[in-house]
Each structure stands twice: as structure tokens, then as C-alpha cells.
Write a protein that holds these residues in place. Structure first.
Motif, PDB file in Angstrom:
ATOM      1  N   SER A  83       0.853  -1.184   0.000  1.00 28.27           N
ATOM      2  CA  SER A  83       0.000   0.000   0.000  1.00 28.27           C
ATOM      3  C   SER A  83       0.890   1.236   0.000  1.00 28.27           C
ATOM      4  O   SER A  83       2.053   1.179   0.404  1.00 28.27           O
ATOM      5  CB  SER A  83      -0.937   0.010   1.211  1.00 28.27           C
ATOM      6  OG  SER A  83      -0.198   0.153   2.406  1.00 28.27           O
ATOM      7  N   ILE A  84       0.322   2.327  -0.479  1.00 29.03           N
ATOM      8  CA  ILE A  84       1.053   3.593  -0.535  1.00 29.03           C
ATOM      9  C   ILE A  84       0.107   4.684  -0.064  1.00 29.03           C
ATOM     10  O   ILE A  84      -1.073   4.717  -0.447  1.00 29.03           O
ATOM     11  CB  ILE A  84       1.543   3.901  -1.971  1.00 29.03           C
ATOM     12  CG1 ILE A  84       2.594   2.867  -2.396  1.00 29.03           C
ATOM     13  CG2 ILE A  84       2.100   5.318  -2.077  1.00 29.03           C
ATOM     14  CD1 ILE A  84       3.108   3.025  -3.820  1.00 29.03           C
ATOM     15  N   ASP A  85       0.623   5.579   0.783  1.00 31.54           N
ATOM     16  CA  ASP A  85      -0.152   6.734   1.204  1.00 31.54           C
ATOM     17  C   ASP A  85      -0.027   7.825   0.143  1.00 31.54           C
ATOM     18  O   ASP A  85       1.081   8.144  -0.295  1.00 31.54           O
ATOM     19  CB  ASP A  85       0.342   7.266   2.554  1.00 31.54           C
ATOM     20  CG  ASP A  85      -0.010   6.337   3.702  1.00 31.54           C
ATOM     21  OD1 ASP A  85      -0.999   5.590   3.581  1.00 31.54           O
ATOM     22  OD2 ASP A  85       0.694   6.378   4.725  1.00 31.54           O
ATOM     23  N   VAL A  86      -1.157   8.362  -0.266  1.00 35.27           N
ATOM     24  CA  VAL A  86      -1.197   9.373  -1.320  1.00 35.27           C
ATOM     25  C   VAL A  86      -1.871  10.629  -0.766  1.00 35.27           C
ATOM     26  O   VAL A  86      -2.909  10.539  -0.104  1.00 35.27           O
ATOM     27  CB  VAL A  86      -1.995   8.862  -2.542  1.00 35.27           C
ATOM     28  CG1 VAL A  86      -2.092   9.927  -3.616  1.00 35.27           C
ATOM     29  CG2 VAL A  86      -1.361   7.597  -3.098  1.00 35.27           C
ATOM     30  N   VAL A  87      -1.281  11.773  -1.048  1.00 39.24           N
ATOM     31  CA  VAL A  87      -1.889  13.047  -0.675  1.00 39.24           C
ATOM     32  C   VAL A  87      -2.647  13.546  -1.904  1.00 39.24           C
ATOM     33  O   VAL A  87      -2.057  13.793  -2.959  1.00 39.24           O
ATOM     34  CB  VAL A  87      -0.812  14.074  -0.250  1.00 39.24           C
ATOM     35  CG1 VAL A  87      -1.459  15.419   0.048  1.00 39.24           C
ATOM     36  CG2 VAL A  87      -0.039  13.567   0.954  1.00 39.24           C
ATOM     37  N   PRO A  88      -3.975  13.692  -1.784  1.00 39.16           N
ATOM     38  CA  PRO A  88      -4.780  14.122  -2.940  1.00 39.16           C
ATOM     39  C   PRO A  88      -4.702  15.633  -3.166  1.00 39.16           C
ATOM     40  O   PRO A  88      -5.617  16.381  -2.816  1.00 39.16           O
ATOM     41  CB  PRO A  88      -6.191  13.671  -2.555  1.00 39.16           C
ATOM     42  CG  PRO A  88      -6.195  13.727  -1.061  1.00 39.16           C
ATOM     43  CD  PRO A  88      -4.806  13.375  -0.620  1.00 39.16           C
TER      44      PRO A  88
END
Length: 131
Positions: A17-22
Motif C-alpha cells: 500500500s502507498i499513502d497518497v496526498v490528494p
């Protein structure tokens, strides 16, 4: 900024999983790509070549969304393109864009299961089978 966790287990990369900043920029790219993908049916009086060019651009834009959103490098993107079936890449891009638009949460597997459930509910053949 709030982060969104995106499931990447289906991708041939190291992270599950990867944390993404929208960010706004990412949202703009996602919306532009969604418009292209959703407007992908052949147009009246459109040549086959023009249709294929639009398809190629939509695929390139989907790949760009994956690359930018997940912070992947060119080598990782090449591996994705060489390893996964094109329909899987399309489905993953749809999952990723749905997450970034706030339309879905959860894993890619859950997303695909919900898509199959939606198709079964609207498929006239599935209604015929119930009789």
C-alpha cells in the motif's frame, strides 16, 4: 494534508500500500483522465485511426495517473505494463481514480468485487438466469 491509503498489492512493486496526498494538481489530472476514459466510445464519422489515437492517449494518461499518484519511477511503470494484462491496468487505474475522487475506499479486491456485483445487478442475462 490528509493522506489516503491506496492498495497496491496487485502491482508488481515492493509496497502493498502507498499513502497518497490528494493534491489539487493530482485531482486535476484524475478528472481530465476520467473524462477521456469515459468518453472513449467511437464517435460518429470518426476514423478508426483517430479512435485508436484517443484510446492510446487515454491509456498513457491512465499510466501517468498511476505513476504520479503512487510516486513510481519509469522502471516500475515499465514492469507494470509488461507484467499485468491491459484490462487489469485499466481496472487498477479506475480503482485508483475512484479512491482519489473519494468515491470508494478499501482494497482493489473489494473494488473489483463491487464492480462485479454492480454488473450482475444490471446485466439482463443474470435476470434471465434467475427464472
Amino acid at each position: 494534508m490528509a493522506k489516503m491509503t491506496v492498495d497496491t498489492k496487485i502491482l508488481p512493486i515492493k509496497a502493498d500500500s502507498i499513502d497518497v496526498v490528494p493534491t489539487g494538481d493530482l485531482g486535476d489530472v484524475v478528472r481530465e483522465t476520467l473524462i477521456e476514459v469515459l468518453d472513449s466510445d467511437p464517435r460518429d464519422n470518426e476514423s478508426y485511426v483517430d479512435y485508436i489515437k484517443r484510446q492510446a492517449k487515454a491509456k498513457a494518461d491512465e499510466m501517468n495517473v498511476i505513476k504520479v499518484a503512487l510516486g513510481l519511477n519509469t522502471k516500475e511503470m515499465e514492469k507494470i505494463n509488461k507484467t499485468l494484462e491491459e484490462s487489469t491496468i485499466d481496472n487498477y487505474a479506475a480503482y485508483l481514480m475512484s479512491v482519489l475522487q473519494g468515491l470508494t475506499t478499501g482494497s482493489y479486491k473489494e473494488f473489483m468485487e463491487s464492480q462485479q456485483d454492480d454488473e450482475a445487478e444490471t446485466d439482463p442475462k443474470s435476470e434471465e438466469d434467475e427464472d
